[in-house]
Write a protein that holds these residues in place. Structure first.
Motif, mmCIF file in Angstrom:
data_model
loop_
_atom_site.group_PDB
_atom_site.id
_atom_site.type_symbol
_atom_site.label_atom_id
_atom_site.label_comp_id
_atom_site.label_asym_id
_atom_site.label_seq_id
_atom_site.Cartn_x
_atom_site.Cartn_y
_atom_site.Cartn_z
ATOM 1 N N ARG A 243 -26.819 41.219 3.837
ATOM 2 C CA ARG A 243 -26.500 41.010 2.024
ATOM 3 C C ARG A 243 -28.399 41.278 1.735
ATOM 4 O O ARG A 243 -28.561 40.379 2.479
ATOM 5 C CB ARG A 243 -26.648 39.384 1.858
ATOM 6 C CG ARG A 243 -26.297 40.057 -0.012
ATOM 7 C CD ARG A 243 -26.089 37.881 -0.471
ATOM 8 N NE ARG A 243 -26.772 37.360 0.043
ATOM 9 C CZ ARG A 243 -26.934 36.356 -0.432
ATOM 10 N NH1 ARG A 243 -25.389 35.589 -1.151
ATOM 11 N NH2 ARG A 243 -28.087 35.272 -0.270
ATOM 12 N N TYR B 257 -21.752 34.802 -12.063
ATOM 13 C CA TYR B 257 -22.630 35.592 -12.293
ATOM 14 C C TYR B 257 -22.262 36.846 -13.603
ATOM 15 O O TYR B 257 -22.221 38.329 -13.606
ATOM 16 C CB TYR B 257 -22.900 36.795 -10.822
ATOM 17 C CG TYR B 257 -23.253 36.290 -9.968
ATOM 18 C CD1 TYR B 257 -24.728 36.448 -9.734
ATOM 19 C CD2 TYR B 257 -22.623 35.855 -9.150
ATOM 20 C CE1 TYR B 257 -25.285 35.297 -8.442
ATOM 21 C CE2 TYR B 257 -23.253 34.843 -7.729
ATOM 22 C CZ TYR B 257 -24.391 34.676 -7.408
ATOM 23 O OH TYR B 257 -25.424 34.651 -6.697
ATOM 24 N N THR C 160 -27.175 31.492 3.699
ATOM 25 C CA THR C 160 -28.152 31.735 2.611
ATOM 26 C C THR C 160 -29.307 30.986 2.909
ATOM 27 O O THR C 160 -30.744 31.046 2.796
ATOM 28 C CB THR C 160 -27.185 31.427 1.349
ATOM 29 O OG1 THR C 160 -26.780 30.335 1.545
ATOM 30 C CG2 THR C 160 -26.703 32.736 1.382
ATOM 31 N N LEU C 161 -28.677 28.891 3.171
ATOM 32 C CA LEU C 161 -29.827 28.504 2.557
ATOM 33 C C LEU C 161 -30.983 28.745 4.246
ATOM 34 O O LEU C 161 -31.910 28.311 4.414
ATOM 35 C CB LEU C 161 -29.266 27.042 2.764
ATOM 36 C CG LEU C 161 -28.788 26.815 0.584
ATOM 37 C CD1 LEU C 161 -27.843 25.499 0.492
ATOM 38 C CD2 LEU C 161 -29.310 27.337 -0.408
ATOM 39 N N TRP D 35 -17.699 34.492 -1.157
ATOM 40 C CA TRP D 35 -19.763 33.531 -0.674
ATOM 41 C C TRP D 35 -19.345 32.890 -0.225
ATOM 42 O O TRP D 35 -18.345 32.300 0.013
ATOM 43 C CB TRP D 35 -19.653 32.395 -2.364
ATOM 44 C CG TRP D 35 -20.621 32.351 -2.324
ATOM 45 C CD1 TRP D 35 -21.867 32.860 -1.734
ATOM 46 C CD2 TRP D 35 -21.447 31.199 -2.799
ATOM 47 N NE1 TRP D 35 -23.339 31.400 -2.115
ATOM 48 C CE2 TRP D 35 -22.505 30.412 -2.485
ATOM 49 C CE3 TRP D 35 -20.277 29.706 -3.622
ATOM 50 C CZ2 TRP D 35 -22.995 29.506 -2.713
ATOM 51 C CZ3 TRP D 35 -20.644 28.584 -3.943
ATOM 52 C CH2 TRP D 35 -21.887 28.396 -3.476
ATOM 53 N N VAL D 36 -20.316 32.848 1.087
ATOM 54 C CA VAL D 36 -20.696 31.978 2.123
ATOM 55 C C VAL D 36 -19.756 30.792 2.000
ATOM 56 O O VAL D 36 -19.561 30.287 3.274
ATOM 57 C CB VAL D 36 -22.408 32.026 2.252
ATOM 58 C CG1 VAL D 36 -22.774 30.971 0.866
ATOM 59 C CG2 VAL D 36 -22.897 31.220 3.248
ATOM 60 N N TYR E 29 -27.290 41.592 -5.533
ATOM 61 C CA TYR E 29 -26.832 42.245 -4.156
ATOM 62 C C TYR E 29 -26.907 43.511 -4.268
ATOM 63 O O TYR E 29 -26.057 43.692 -4.777
ATOM 64 C CB TYR E 29 -26.314 40.966 -3.582
ATOM 65 C CG TYR E 29 -26.572 39.343 -3.518
ATOM 66 C CD1 TYR E 29 -27.418 38.637 -2.935
ATOM 67 C CD2 TYR E 29 -25.769 39.134 -4.604
ATOM 68 C CE1 TYR E 29 -27.363 37.040 -4.375
ATOM 69 C CE2 TYR E 29 -25.740 37.453 -4.908
ATOM 70 C CZ TYR E 29 -26.584 36.628 -4.690
ATOM 71 O OH TYR E 29 -26.774 35.179 -4.843
ATOM 72 N N SER F 84 -24.829 26.453 5.689
ATOM 73 C CA SER F 84 -24.952 27.805 4.499
ATOM 74 C C SER F 84 -25.636 28.527 5.262
ATOM 75 O O SER F 84 -27.581 27.931 5.366
ATOM 76 C CB SER F 84 -25.056 26.642 3.651
ATOM 77 O OG SER F 84 -25.947 27.889 2.677
ATOM 78 N N LYS G 230 -21.544 24.140 -7.268
ATOM 79 C CA LYS G 230 -20.804 24.538 -5.415
ATOM 80 C C LYS G 230 -20.159 22.497 -5.625
ATOM 81 O O LYS G 230 -18.643 23.162 -5.126
ATOM 82 C CB LYS G 230 -22.237 24.337 -4.797
ATOM 83 C CG LYS G 230 -22.034 24.646 -3.624
ATOM 84 C CD LYS G 230 -22.826 24.562 -2.805
ATOM 85 C CE LYS G 230 -23.914 25.508 -2.087
ATOM 86 N NZ LYS G 230 -25.268 25.559 -1.683
ATOM 87 N N SER H 85 -33.254 37.077 1.346
ATOM 88 C CA SER H 85 -32.457 36.094 1.618
ATOM 89 C C SER H 85 -31.106 35.358 0.457
ATOM 90 O O SER H 85 -29.905 35.249 0.349
ATOM 91 C CB SER H 85 -32.568 35.185 2.999
ATOM 92 O OG SER H 85 -33.554 34.068 2.334
ATOM 93 N N GLY I 213 -30.076 33.875 -2.736
ATOM 94 C CA GLY I 213 -29.412 34.369 -4.782
ATOM 95 C C GLY I 213 -30.660 33.302 -5.643
ATOM 96 O O GLY I 213 -29.697 32.530 -6.148
ATOM 97 N N LYS J 19 -27.441 30.905 -12.408
ATOM 98 C CA LYS J 19 -28.088 32.709 -11.966
ATOM 99 C C LYS J 19 -28.410 33.138 -13.234
ATOM 100 O O LYS J 19 -29.867 33.740 -13.477
ATOM 101 C CB LYS J 19 -27.182 33.374 -11.840
ATOM 102 C CG LYS J 19 -26.263 32.255 -10.358
ATOM 103 C CD LYS J 19 -27.623 32.527 -9.099
ATOM 104 C CE LYS J 19 -26.248 31.575 -8.177
ATOM 105 N NZ LYS J 19 -27.154 31.707 -6.732
HETATM 106 N N1 GLU Z 1 -25.658 30.812 -3.980
HETATM 107 C C1 GLU Z 1 -26.917 31.423 -3.002
HETATM 108 C C2 GLU Z 1 -26.939 32.245 -2.946
HETATM 109 O O1 GLU Z 1 -25.169 32.970 -1.952
HETATM 110 C C3 GLU Z 1 -27.500 30.260 -3.172
HETATM 111 C C4 GLU Z 1 -27.774 29.584 -1.840
HETATM 112 C C5 GLU Z 1 -26.622 28.618 -1.588
HETATM 113 O O2 GLU Z 1 -26.116 27.757 -2.497
HETATM 114 O O3 GLU Z 1 -25.972 28.538 -0.575
HETATM 115 O O4 GLU Z 1 -28.015 32.429 -1.748
#
Ligand code: GLU
Ligand code: PMP
Length: 394
Positions: A372, A207, A16-17, A125-126, A323, A14, A101, A37, A39, A237
């Motif tokens: 982002r 969201y 984002t993580l 979304w990622v 974002y 991931s 998720k 970085s 969310g 969120k």
């Molecule tokens: N959804 C958030 C993001 O897009 C948290 C990270 C994640 O769950 O991957 O940054």
């Protein structure tokens, strides 16, 4: 020798993580990183929700819960769907999971056979594409344009449909573009789907409350789409509850039943204390969390103003989420401070190394030209971050 399965070897981390972890690592080395970085709201979970959790602990909520969630929570979700979304669901149509998720992972697992195609309007979304791939589905990326506010048109949807199309997944408000589909835009997509009765929709509405214009619309509000739509939502969120890990779906009975069966083998259900707290969160009037939405709105104004002062950042005006997703392709091919920037990933790394600001490459969201930036950070951090970015690029 790598003894791991192809499944995990082929799975992307991931982004984002990973970026959040990298920022944490650099901070531990003493670097003053500003993290834009992840969310993740920077607010505390509201006290009235925390108190409900403490009470649940003291009342000895400690046993396994029903796999699909406490009945009281499912009832609160039903009321929420009715109150906020004009949607009528019944108890067997609700499944509570360990974050939205997991709701999405359940849906992929119960709906996809190998080779089934899932249409993903880009940017998405990622985790969508990897969750789909993990269930042997094939993500089909539909490129959208900044001119159309990063939204998929009916014509684009129609062109992407093949005999293998099983589902469409989108988020509105969108992570990462902040775009919000209007009722008319969703109706146009639904009209295309009328001709394809075997295609199902995932409407990710996590969201929903972080919407600066108002006018959130759910695909399932259309009578002809209700039986073909899974409405995904959660508390991460809007209620600043990312770590509590509660998400949920409203779905046709047969899909909900399958998700229940799936998580009966995977998790046995979501955390009991978090579930009790979420009953209180969802029963509360949304006005109780409006102070956070108001602050996000201020920050959006601030960051858009500041970004407009940097040459080469082209942004849409996000209507929701937290974002901005600027197109930075005018920097591609340039060398700054001895570093050549060829793509969005290079650009994001450049910002991390030279401005000490963590962002996420658009490539993680299926877009090659954008990065982002999360503005779920204090106004001071936003001001300082954009100042640093401006300096690094000049
Ligand atoms: N959804 C958030 C993001 O897009 C948290 C990270 C994640 O769950 O991957 O940054
Ligand atoms: N959908 C979208 C669009 C998101 O941004 C996120 C980020 N957290 C999720 C789903 C997953 O949320 P959760 O924390 O409930 O797992």
């Amino acid at each position: 020798m790598n003894q791991l399965s192809d499944r995990i070897n082929n799975l992307a981390t991931s982004a984002t993580l990973a970026m959040a972890a990298k920022a944490r690592e650099l901070r531990a080395e003493g670097k003053d990183i500003i993290g834009l970085s992840l969310g993740e709201p920077d607010f505390n979970t509201p006290d009235f929700i925390k108190e409900a959790a403490i009470e649940a602990i003291n009342q000895n909520y400690n046993s396994y819960t029903p796999v699909d969630g406490y009945v009281e929570l499912k009832e609160a979700i039903i009321k929420k769907f009715k109150r906020d979304n004009n949607l009528n669901y019944t108890l067997p149509q609700i499944v509570v999971s360990t974050g939205a998720k997991q709701s999405l992972a359940n849906i992929a697992a119960v709906m996809l056979n190998p080779g089934d195609e899932v249409i993903l309007p880009c940017p998405y979304w990622v985790s969508y594409s990897d969750i789909v791939k993990l269930s042997d589905g094939v993500p089909i990326e539909v490129e959208t344009s900044i001119e159309n506010d990063f939204k998929m048109t009916a014509e684009q949807l129609e062109a992407a449909i093949t005999p293998k199309t099983k589902m469409i997944w989108y988020s509105s408000p969108c992570n990462p573009s902040g775009s919000v589909y209007s009722k008319a835009e969703l109706r146009a997509l639904a009209d295309v789907l009328k001709k394809h009765p075997n295609i199902y929709v995932v409407s990710d509405e996590i969201y929903e409350h972080i919407n600066f214009k108002g006018g959130h619309f759910s695909m399932a509000e259309f009578e002809d789409m209700k039986d073909r739509t899974v409405t995904v939502n959660g508390v991460s969120k809007a209620f600043a509850m990312t770590g509590w890990r509660i998400g949920y779906i409203g779905a046709p009975d047969w899909i909900a039943r399958a998700c229940n069966k799936m998580q009966g083998q995977m998790t046995s259900g979501a955390n009991c204390i978090a579930q009790r707290a979420v009953i209180t969160a969802l029963e509360a009037d949304p006005s109780r969390i409006k102070y956070m939405v108001d602050e996000f709105k201020e920050r959006r104004k601030l960051i858009l103003n500041l970004l407009s002062e940097i040459e080469g950042f082209k942004t849409n005006e996000p209507e929701g989420a937290f974002y901005v997703f600027p197109n930075v392709s005018s920097y591609f091919g340039k060398t700054i401070k001895g570093k050549t920037i060829n793509n969005a990933t290079d650009f994001s790394l450049f910002l991390l190394e030279e401005a000490l600001v963590a962002t996420v490459t658009g490539e993680a969201f299926g877009n090659k030209d954008c990065i982002r930036i999360s503005y779920a950070a204090s106004q001071n951090e936003i001001i300082e971050a954009i100042k640093r970015i401006k300096t690094a690029l000049s």
